[in-house]
Design a protein around this motif. Structure first.
Motif, PDB file in Angstrom:
ATOM      1  N   UNK A 286       0.833  -1.211   0.000  1.00 29.16           N
ATOM      2  CA  UNK A 286       0.000   0.000   0.000  1.00 29.16           C
ATOM      3  C   UNK A 286       0.864   1.257   0.000  1.00 29.16           C
ATOM      4  N   UNK A 287       1.948   1.260   0.774  1.00 30.38           N
ATOM      5  CA  UNK A 287       2.839   2.425   0.818  1.00 30.38           C
ATOM      6  C   UNK A 287       3.544   2.650  -0.512  1.00 30.38           C
ATOM      7  N   UNK A 288       3.970   1.558  -1.151  1.00 27.32           N
ATOM      8  CA  UNK A 288       4.616   1.656  -2.458  1.00 27.32           C
ATOM      9  C   UNK A 288       3.620   2.198  -3.488  1.00 27.32           C
ATOM     10  N   UNK A 289       2.413   1.663  -3.481  1.00 30.17           N
ATOM     11  CA  UNK A 289       1.385   2.125  -4.418  1.00 30.17           C
ATOM     12  C   UNK A 289       1.094   3.613  -4.212  1.00 30.17           C
ATOM     13  N   UNK A 290       0.990   4.034  -2.962  1.00 29.64           N
ATOM     14  CA  UNK A 290       0.732   5.442  -2.664  1.00 29.64           C
ATOM     15  C   UNK A 290       1.894   6.315  -3.126  1.00 29.64           C
ATOM     16  N   UNK A 291       3.121   5.894  -2.851  1.00 26.25           N
ATOM     17  CA  UNK A 291       4.286   6.664  -3.261  1.00 26.25           C
ATOM     18  C   UNK A 291       4.335   6.798  -4.780  1.00 26.25           C
ATOM     19  N   UNK A 292       4.075   5.715  -5.490  1.00 27.85           N
ATOM     20  CA  UNK A 292       4.143   5.725  -6.952  1.00 27.85           C
ATOM     21  C   UNK A 292       3.056   6.590  -7.579  1.00 27.85           C
ATOM     22  N   UNK A 293       1.990   6.842  -6.853  1.00 28.81           N
ATOM     23  CA  UNK A 293       0.894   7.659  -7.377  1.00 28.81           C
ATOM     24  C   UNK A 293       1.161   9.156  -7.206  1.00 28.81           C
ATOM     25  N   UNK A 294       2.145   9.511  -6.387  1.00 30.96           N
ATOM     26  CA  UNK A 294       2.428  10.932  -6.143  1.00 30.96           C
ATOM     27  C   UNK A 294       3.226  11.537  -7.289  1.00 30.96           C
ATOM     28  N   UNK A 295       2.748  12.645  -7.849  1.00 31.74           N
ATOM     29  CA  UNK A 295       3.487  13.316  -8.922  1.00 31.74           C
ATOM     30  C   UNK A 295       4.896  13.691  -8.459  1.00 31.74           C
ATOM     31  N   UNK A 296       5.853  13.541  -9.362  1.00 36.44           N
ATOM     32  CA  UNK A 296       7.227  13.925  -9.067  1.00 36.44           C
ATOM     33  C   UNK A 296       8.068  12.832  -8.445  1.00 36.44           C
ATOM     34  N   UNK A 297       7.466  11.710  -8.106  1.00 30.77           N
ATOM     35  CA  UNK A 297       8.191  10.613  -7.478  1.00 30.77           C
ATOM     36  C   UNK A 297       8.966   9.829  -8.526  1.00 30.77           C
TER      37      UNK A 297
END
Length: 140
Positions: A44-55
């Motif tokens: 879940x944390x990886x999915x959330x991080x990957x969804x953030x623009x600029x990551x």
């Protein structure tokens, strides 16, 4: 305090717990409930991080296409050469006389990688495909 954060309990309906235990069993002998919970939280944390623009992310784009499709190979090569800084590697597999599978490994900013994947997936002759994003290592 750190130990308090590491230990927690969750009330769960029995039918959900039964299904969760089946998931634990499917994940193998070395897994237990705690390990599967950690896996799910990390996912879940990886999915959330990957969804953030600029990551910055790593991605694999898997596509299937008919290699007889008119000029498709040239189009795919042109796109990959245009975005060579984002493409780490590709693997091309002949599935049979007609169909090819290609895995394109990419690295870059979330939006750029998603845009590149959309460009390739939208190329006439690409029959199906899927982009999978992951972190560059923060949660490992």
């Amino acid at each position: 305090m750190a130990n308090d954060l590491m230990r927690f309990s969750v009330a769960m309906p029995e039918n959900l717990l039964v299904e969760f235990d089946q998931l634990v069993a499917r994940r193998g002998l070395a897994k237990n409930r705690s390990e599967v919970v950690r896996d799910l939280v990390r996912e879940a944390l990886v999915e959330d991080e990957c969804a953030r623009p600029g990551t910055e992310v790593m991605g694999t784009l898997t596509i299937v296409f008919d290699h007889h499709a008119s000029v498709l190979r040239d189009k795919l090569d042109a796109i990959q050469h245009q975005y060579y800084e984002s493409i780490v590697s590709t693997t091309h597999i002949h599935m049979n006389e007609e169909w090819c599978l290609e895995v394109i490994i990419m690295k870059g900013e979330t939006g750029e990688i998603q845009g590149l994947a959309d460009l390739i997936l939208g190329t006439k002759g690409v029959k199906t495909g899927k982009l999978v994003l992951t972190t560059t290592g923060k949660y490992f």
